[in-house]
Design an enzyme around this catalytic site. Structure first.
Site, PDB file in Angstrom:
ATOM      1  N   GLU A 174      50.121  12.376 -30.778  1.00  0.00           N
ATOM      2  CA  GLU A 174      51.057  13.405 -30.343  1.00  0.00           C
ATOM      3  C   GLU A 174      50.774  14.727 -31.045  1.00  0.00           C
ATOM      4  O   GLU A 174      50.107  14.767 -32.071  1.00  0.00           O
ATOM      5  CB  GLU A 174      52.506  12.986 -30.619  1.00  0.00           C
ATOM      6  CG  GLU A 174      52.734  12.151 -31.872  1.00  0.00           C
ATOM      7  CD  GLU A 174      52.245  12.758 -33.162  1.00  0.00           C
ATOM      8  OE1 GLU A 174      52.464  13.972 -33.377  1.00  0.00           O
ATOM      9  OE2 GLU A 174      51.650  12.041 -33.980  1.00  0.00           O
ATOM     10  N   GLU A 317      48.733  12.772 -34.596  1.00  0.00           N
ATOM     11  CA  GLU A 317      47.670  12.944 -33.593  1.00  0.00           C
ATOM     12  C   GLU A 317      47.074  11.614 -33.126  1.00  0.00           C
ATOM     13  O   GLU A 317      46.264  11.584 -32.209  1.00  0.00           O
ATOM     14  CB  GLU A 317      46.510  13.812 -34.116  1.00  0.00           C
ATOM     15  CG  GLU A 317      46.896  15.196 -34.578  1.00  0.00           C
ATOM     16  CD  GLU A 317      45.698  15.974 -35.118  1.00  0.00           C
ATOM     17  OE1 GLU A 317      44.560  15.432 -35.089  1.00  0.00           O
ATOM     18  OE2 GLU A 317      45.880  17.106 -35.575  1.00  0.00           O
TER      19      GLU A 317
END
Length: 347
Positions: A174, A317
């Site tokens: 994300e 991430e």
């Protein structure tokens, strides 16, 4: 609701395949149990995939990007504009998750599920539900319908990666300034714990600003009147669009017997949501690493998982999960390539 239909597709683990793998592993040319957790990981992968000789290659990485209205309350060390800047960095292959995805030869995809600004560049998939969530200190982050739409988008993008690209392990990441605040609110809501116990520095807050973040969370949770027995209520009132997308993607992977590597705090908040929606979904999850965000420990306790790595990371991430992927790959190689004692007798 389509989500209910999807959840009903999630199968139970294949115990027979897991037991076959475990028995086979005990006959490999090593003392029983000498490869420790790698042996239990391999048997679990067998039960997940329904194959006593499981395979997790190729891996796929989905990164969902979205913004958060709660940043208006000064809960992040960085401005909201960083979300779109990092999205461009992902597209230029300059982020940590790009490096780690390349290292494991994973298929990588960035999805705009709710960024405040547009990124009109090649390589990004737009599944934008809205231009960021609302400030959940003052109003619900999103409507229930928007939360469901984001979950459906995540489900569909994961299913495409599984069915069209043949990925056999899903790593979820994300990007979104403010998403540790949303995750802290969600875990606090699910557990009824004081926000102070689940709130960390996020992108690097000072102690003073972290106390402010905790105060904002306390106020927001009081204002939202959340039903913590309803995971969609938690998600809609204090969650994020990227968290909803990850939740949907996890349900898709589980429904296809594809192992899921959960990353850090934000991914773990999505995993808790997926588990609350469908307890079987958690059976298909491994937690890639132990995040230094305090709420992560609480989330993985809910999931009843032990992380594969502890590198004192808190980037997000999908980076920690990507680093953990070679462990799953090695577990598969152990079962598929090591000799058995019967093989020795034939040498």
């Amino acid at each position: 609701m389509k989500i209910d239909q999807w959840m009903s597709r999630i199968p139970s683990l294949d115990k027979e395949a897991g037991d076959k793998a475990a028995a086979y592993i005990d006959n490999l040319t090593k003392p029983p149990g000498s490869l420790g957790r790698l042996e239990t990981i391999a048997a679990k992968l067998a039960a997940m995939t329904g194959n006593p000789f499981p395979d997790v290659t190729p891996a796929g990485v989905l990164v969902f990007a979205a913004d958060h209205g709660i940043t208006a309350e000064g809960v992040s060390a960085f401005p909201q504009e960083i979300t779109v800047q990092m999205a461009k960095n992902f597209l230029k292959k300059g982020a940590a998750i790009n490096v780690f995805s390349n290292q494991i030869n994973a298929d990588f995809q960035l999805i705009d599920i709710g960024m405040a600004k547009e990124v009109n560049e090649d390589g990004i998939i737009s599944r934008k539900i809205k231009a960021g969530t609302a400030n959940f200190c003052k109003e619900d982050a999103m409507s229930r319908d928007e939360a469901v739409q984001a979950m459906e988008a995540g489900f569909e993008e994961a299913e495409k990666m599984i069915t069209q690209k043949g990925i056999k392990c899903l790593i979820l990441g994300e990007m979104g300034i403010g998403n540790t605040t949303a995750s802290s609110a969600m875990i606090s809501a699910f557990t009824n714990k004081n926000p102070a116990s689940v709130t960390g520095p996020g992108t690097g807050l000072t102690k003073e600003r972290m106390l402010h973040k905790q105060h904002i969370l306390q106020t927001a949770l009081q204002n939202r009147n959340i039903n913590n027995h309803d995971p969609l209520d938690v998600l809609a009132k204090v969650g994020g669009l990227e968290i909803a997308g990850i939740t949907g993607a996890m349900l898709a992977a589980a429904s296809h017997r594809v192992p899921i590597l959960v990353d850090g705090f934000i991914s773990a908040a999505a995993a808790v949501t997926a588990q609350a929606l469908s307890p079987l979904a958690a059976d298909y999850m491994f937690v890639g690493h132990y995040s230094t965000e305090p709420g992560h420990a609480i989330a993985i306790e809910i999931l009843d998982k032990k992380p594969l790595l502890d590198l004192q990371m808190r980037l997000g991430e999908g980076s920690g999960a990507a680093l953990a992927f070679p462990i799953l790959r090695s577990a598969c190689a152990m079962v598929r390539e090591m000799a058995t004692f019967e093989d020795l007798a034939n040498y």
